[in-house]
Design an enzyme around this catalytic site. Structure first.
Site, PDB file in Angstrom:
ATOM      1  N   CYS A 142       4.301   2.652  -4.670  1.00 63.50           N
ATOM      2  CA  CYS A 142       5.657   2.102  -4.807  1.00 63.50           C
ATOM      3  C   CYS A 142       5.860   0.858  -3.935  1.00 63.50           C
ATOM      4  CB  CYS A 142       6.688   3.189  -4.531  1.00 63.50           C
ATOM      5  SG  CYS A 142       8.326   2.785  -5.215  1.00 63.50           S
ATOM      6  N   HIS A 235       5.817   7.217  -8.239  1.00 63.94           N
ATOM      7  CA  HIS A 235       5.647   8.262  -7.243  1.00 63.94           C
ATOM      8  C   HIS A 235       4.993   9.506  -7.846  1.00 63.94           C
ATOM      9  CE1 HIS A 235       7.825   6.495  -3.842  1.00 63.94           C
ATOM     10  NE2 HIS A 235       8.680   5.998  -4.724  1.00 63.94           N
ATOM     11  N   GLU A 237       3.432  11.633  -6.377  1.00 60.82           N
ATOM     12  CA  GLU A 237       3.525  12.733  -5.400  1.00 60.82           C
ATOM     13  C   GLU A 237       4.864  13.461  -5.425  1.00 60.82           C
ATOM     14  OE1 GLU A 237       5.521   9.358  -3.143  1.00 60.82           O
ATOM     15  OE2 GLU A 237       4.057   9.619  -4.753  1.00 60.82           O
TER      16      GLU A 237
END
Length: 315
Positions: A142, A235, A237
């Site tokens: 990001c 993202h 994650e």
């Protein structure tokens, strides 16, 4: 991990053409195996939450991974205790002379601030430059992806009229990269950012390759041609509730945020979010760790020259 097969097995060529990773018995017998050394520079405010998210992805692989946590400065964090930071995080000076197989640099809540106005911008640039000599492969997430593309390749982002938040459909633009092995033709991934780099500019740069993109969210995965730097604009994650937590936080701060797109059931923020990206997020990190770290890194980390020079790939 690879499938070990007999030398000269006819199926090898077919499997390799399908992006299935196979290894001959001869090569397997001569492999040296050791734990992967991965460094995480955590720029997110809630350090523990981000640690957990990334370690969950790194743990979803049969490789043994030794992790060091790095902080950008020793100032007290608003969201993480100083004891936690002192006990588990290292300062850059402590690792400056070390080499690592992999480095992950997280996003940061700095999307509306010019890079040069970020208080630790010089330090970020120093660590990025250091990574090009001391790390086999770097995964930028990001904000860090935008920052590195700006610093290394001179590509600046453009601020969006409103925050891009939600879960977006992406497609592969090239099927023949190890990073995309196991990926569906189309897949979902979350984004949460205030800026975007023009896809055409990324595709036009001779040192970069756009691997996946979205009509709504732009480029998602961009790889340097030397395979050292992987830029992920979203993202992978994020957990199921992360976008909701951000949305509620922004509401509480009076920012009048848009509802994250394609995230809440029936797009109703009073209903439960639907997580539809975990599988591909896990696959992304596993492929990066296997094909761009484990398969490329030297057995002796003191011998980074075995995979260098990388500098010719940047501006």
């Amino acid at each position: 991990m690879p499938v070990k097969i007999p030398d000269n097995l006819p199926a090898a060529g077919i499997l390799e053409s399908e992006n299935i990773f196979v290894m001959s018995e001869t090569r397997a017998a001569n492999q040296d195996i050791r734990p992967m050394k991965v460094l995480i520079l955590n720029l997110m405010p809630n350090k523990i939450e981000t640690e957990t998210q990334l370690l969950r992805l790194l743990g979803n692989t049969p490789l043994q991974v030794d992790v060091d946590l790095l902080r950008i400065h020793d100032k007290e964090s608003k969201h993480t205790s100083i004891d936690h930071m002192n006990n588990f995080y290292r300062d850059f000076e402590a690792i400056r002379q070390k080499n690592y197989d992999g480095l992950i640099i997280t996003g940061a809540p700095l999307g509306q601030i010019e890079f040069e106005d970020v208080t630790y911008w010089d330090h970020i640039r120093e660590i990025i430059d250091w990574s090009q000599r001391h790390v086999t492969s770097v995964l930028f997430l990001c904000w860090a992806a935008h920052a590195a593309l700006y610093h290394l390749y001179g590509l600046n982002r453009k601020l969006l009229e409103s925050k891009r938040s939600g879960v977006f459909l992406h497609r592969r633009t090239n099927k023949h990269f190890p990073l995309l092995r196991g990926f569906d033709d189309e897949f979902l991934a979350p984004h949460s950012r205030f800026a975007q780099i023009d896809v055409a500019a990324l595709k036009a740069h001779p040192a970069l390759q756009v691997l996946t993109e979205s009509d709504e969210a732009g480029a998602y995965m961009v790889l340097s041609t030397n395979s050292r730097n992987l830029f992920v604009m979203g993202h992978p994650e994020y957990q199921k509730m992360t976008l909701k937590d951000e949305y509620l936080r922004d509401l509480a701060e009076g920012l009048n945020p848009d509802i994250p797109q394609n995230y809440f059931r029936d797009n109703d923020p009073d209903k439960e979010p639907v997580a539809r990206w975990h599988g591909h997020g896990s696959l992304l990190v596993s492929n990066w760790l296997n094909y761009y770290v484990y398969q490329l890194t030297p057995y002796n980390l003191d011998d980074m020259s075995a995979i260098a020079p990388w500098e010719a790939d940047v501006k």
